[in-house]
Scaffold this motif. Structure first.
Motif, short mmCIF file in Angstrom:
data_model
loop_
_atom_site.label_atom_id
_atom_site.label_comp_id
_atom_site.label_asym_id
_atom_site.label_seq_id
_atom_site.Cartn_x
_atom_site.Cartn_y
_atom_site.Cartn_z
N VAL A 49 38.06 48.19 -47.07
CA VAL A 49 39.12 48.93 -46.45
C VAL A 49 39.13 50.20 -45.99
CG1 VAL A 49 41.89 48.80 -46.34
CG2 VAL A 49 40.86 46.79 -47.27
N ARG A 50 38.33 51.35 -46.85
CA ARG A 50 38.46 52.71 -47.07
C ARG A 50 37.73 52.72 -45.72
NH1 ARG A 50 38.93 51.65 -52.34
NH2 ARG A 50 36.56 52.98 -52.40
N LYS A 51 36.83 52.54 -45.77
CA LYS A 51 35.38 52.61 -44.99
C LYS A 51 36.02 51.87 -43.30
CE LYS A 51 31.43 52.95 -47.51
NZ LYS A 51 30.57 53.85 -46.90
N ALA A 52 37.02 50.93 -43.21
CA ALA A 52 37.97 50.46 -42.03
C ALA A 52 38.50 51.63 -41.35
CB ALA A 52 38.04 48.84 -42.23
N ILE A 53 38.87 52.08 -42.54
CA ILE A 53 40.15 53.38 -42.12
C ILE A 53 39.26 54.55 -41.52
CG2 ILE A 53 41.56 54.76 -42.71
CD1 ILE A 53 42.76 52.59 -44.68
N SER A 54 38.29 55.14 -42.00
CA SER A 54 37.55 55.54 -42.50
C SER A 54 36.39 55.71 -40.62
CB SER A 54 36.28 56.58 -43.46
OG SER A 54 35.97 57.77 -42.90
N HIS A 55 36.22 55.18 -40.40
CA HIS A 55 35.23 54.51 -38.85
C HIS A 55 36.51 54.57 -38.25
CE1 HIS A 55 31.37 54.26 -40.27
NE2 HIS A 55 31.39 54.17 -41.24
N ALA A 56 38.07 53.80 -38.11
CA ALA A 56 39.24 53.78 -37.19
C ALA A 56 39.26 55.22 -36.42
CB ALA A 56 40.20 52.61 -37.54
N ILE A 57 38.81 56.82 -37.62
CA ILE A 57 39.44 57.48 -36.94
C ILE A 57 38.93 58.50 -36.03
CG2 ILE A 57 40.14 59.48 -38.15
CD1 ILE A 57 41.33 58.08 -40.46
#
Length: 537
Positions: free
Chosen positions: A304-312
């Motif tokens: 989830v944290r990686k998804a957030i980081s790549h979404a920014i």
């Protein structure tokens, strides 16, 4: 001034006589100051014709002017009011330099010796000597347990009038760097009343306290004519906090201030185009980062944290939200810090990859409503920030839009920092802040505080036994090259683990009137440092 007021009285009487029927028409005759027999100067009573006054609008309400209290007083009094000074300075590469201390060396594992600069005087005229430095550091250790812990402070010993030895409870290579920390600024014992009550800081800096209005938080300082480096180029500074960026912009535009920083970034170009105002942009050691609440099972999921980081979209945020006052962030540390791990680049903006990470943890859009869910529950995150720094609320909005784009619902909360912690409690998922990286110019200070299990600034509640062990081992490394290499490895681990998501390196927009010249920015300061070399025309 007595002469000027006398002149005014003469002028008023002359006007009265003329109005009463005086018939003289000699327009060449000038009123004369009878005390000096020189032509008088017409001036309003509130003006001081030669006084150069700098009016400063700070970001924060001024709550303390005690540099050793462990709160905001140190940074404010040392860097912004320039009343007090630290033993150690730092250059633009964050290398330590002499200041009130001329030199220092490590005597043994728990002892550091410092040579004090002779000929430095406090604002009350007394020369600063080793006994004063010892007393000041002892008070700071007593008033601020966190500073004492940071230094592993045991005691300070006076060797002679210009030499002290600081004894620590354990080996601590950070001691000289901690003495660059504004909270360790040196003040005279006369700053305290006989009963021990703090009155006002009597330091050694280029300005000295004239008055402090606790009701309005307005500090007035005047030139110290006996400063060991010379004299400031202005006579007085009036500094007060205005926590709204829009208010700071309005006040300098209206002519109520000569100097401020960080207006709304959307206003930077407009302000810079106004005749008589200019804006200068600088990099400062501060990071826009998102703490992830790892106590929440959803946020504890690394996918989830990686998804957030790549979404920014970091590049888009730097360009369109920060208006160039900042740049995309990779690792924790800014590029000018010599211990930075330069291999760590900003996470790629990749919506497909972000969705892939969510799907790997079972978060998919099962009902085609545009939001991901698991077992019928949508992924909803509570996202907090504070309003005093102009980049934070619009960044929160932009990041929230990025997350909505990969199917995450976001509840945004932005409020003043003073009430934010209470509003958040433990019920939060993401916290966006602009956090300082250089209170102590050494990588251990940040990495230990943010990422060790019991770190004082570990808001994410991150715990990694490998990182804990490496931080303990790194603390004992004295050789600079080996030390920096060791902490670069720690920076790489937390970059991959993402307990905090680095968004952008902070930029500061300094706004000045055109009549303020000669300003030099200090890149090691926490927001900015007032430069005594500035001139006001």
């Amino acid at each position: 001034m007595k002469k000027i007021y006398g002149l005014l009285l003469v002028l008023l009487m002359a006007g009265f006589l003329l109005g009463a029927g005086c018939t003289s028409t000699d327009t060449t005759q000038k009123p004369v100051d009878t005390a000096s027999e020189k032509p008088a100067v017409t001036i309003t009573p509130t003006e001081a014709p030669s006084e150069k006054v700098l009016r400063v609008g700070d970001l924060w309400a001024v709550s303390s002017i005690n540099p050793g209290d462990g709160h905001d007083g140190g940074t404010f009094v040392t860097e912004k009011a320039i009343v007090t000074e630290t033993l150690i300075g730092a250059n633009d590469k964050f290398e330590l330099t002499p200041n009130l201390a001329l030199s220092w060396y490590q005597v043994d594992d728990t002892t550091w010796e410092f040579k004090i600069r002779p000929g430095v005087h406090f604002h009350n005229g007394k020369e600063m000597k080793a006994a004063d430095v010892k007393a000041s550091l002892d008070r700071t250790a007593n008033l601020s347990p966190s500073t004492a812990t940071l230094m592993s402070y045991d005691r300070c010993e006076v060797v002679d009038d210009y030499t002290i030895r600081i004894h620590t409870k354990e080996l601590n290579p950070l001691v000289p760097g901690i003495l660059h920390y504004p909270d360790t600024a040196i003040v005279s014992g006369d700053s305290y009343a006989a009963d021990g009550t703090f009155t006002h800081p009597i330091g050694t800096g280029p300005m000295k306290v004239e008055s402090f209005d606790e009701q309005t938080g307005t500090l007035t300082v005047v030139k110290n004519t006996d400063w060991w480096k010379g004299q400031a180029n202005f006579d007085k500074m009036i500094i007060r906090g205005y926590e709204s960026p829009a208010t700071r912009a309005m006040m300098i535009e209206n002519g109520d201030l000569e100097f401020t920083c960080d207006p709304p970034y959307s206003e930077v170009d407009r302000l810079d185009a106004i005749d008589g105002i200019r804006v200068e942009k600088y990099n400062t050691p501060r990071l826009y980062k998102i703490d992830c609440n790892l106590n929440n099972p959803v946020m504890a999921d690394k996918n989830v944290r990686k998804a957030i980081s790549h979404a920014i979209d970091r590049t888009g945020i730097a360009k369109n939200v920060l208006y160039g006052v900042g740049s995309p962030a990779g690792g924790v540390f800014i590029p000018s810090m010599k211990w930075k791990n330069t291999t760590l680049q900003p996470y790629e903006y990749n919506v497909s990859l972000a969705k892939q990470y969510l799907a790997e943890s079972g978060w998919t859009d099962t009902n085609n409503d545009g939001y991901v869910d698991k077992k019928g529950e949508p992924l909803t995150l509570k996202f907090f920030t504070y309003t005093e720094r102009p980049g934070l609320p619009p960044m929160q909005e932009a990041i929230s839009a990025n997350l909505e784009n990969i199917g995450i619902k976001v509840e945004q909360v932005a409020m003043e920092n003073a009430v934010l912690s209470k509003a958040m409690g433990d019920d939060w998922d993401l916290y966006l802040s602009a956090t300082n990286l250089a209170m102590v110019p050494d990588p251990e200070y940040v990495l230990k505080g943010w990422y060790s299990t019991n770190g004082v600034s570990n808001k994410a509640k991150y715990s990694n036994p490998v990182v804990d062990r490496m931080i303990i081992d790194g603390h004992r490394i004295v050789n600079e090259t080996e030390r920096y290499d060791h902490f670069r490895k720690i920076e790489a681990i937390v970059y991959d683990d993402l307990p905090t998501i680095n968004v952008a390196y902070y930029g500061v927009a300094i706004v000045m009137k055109d009549n303020v010249t000669g300003y030099t920015f200090d890149p090691t300061a926490h927001d900015y440092r007032i430069d005594p070399g500035m001139s006001i025309s």
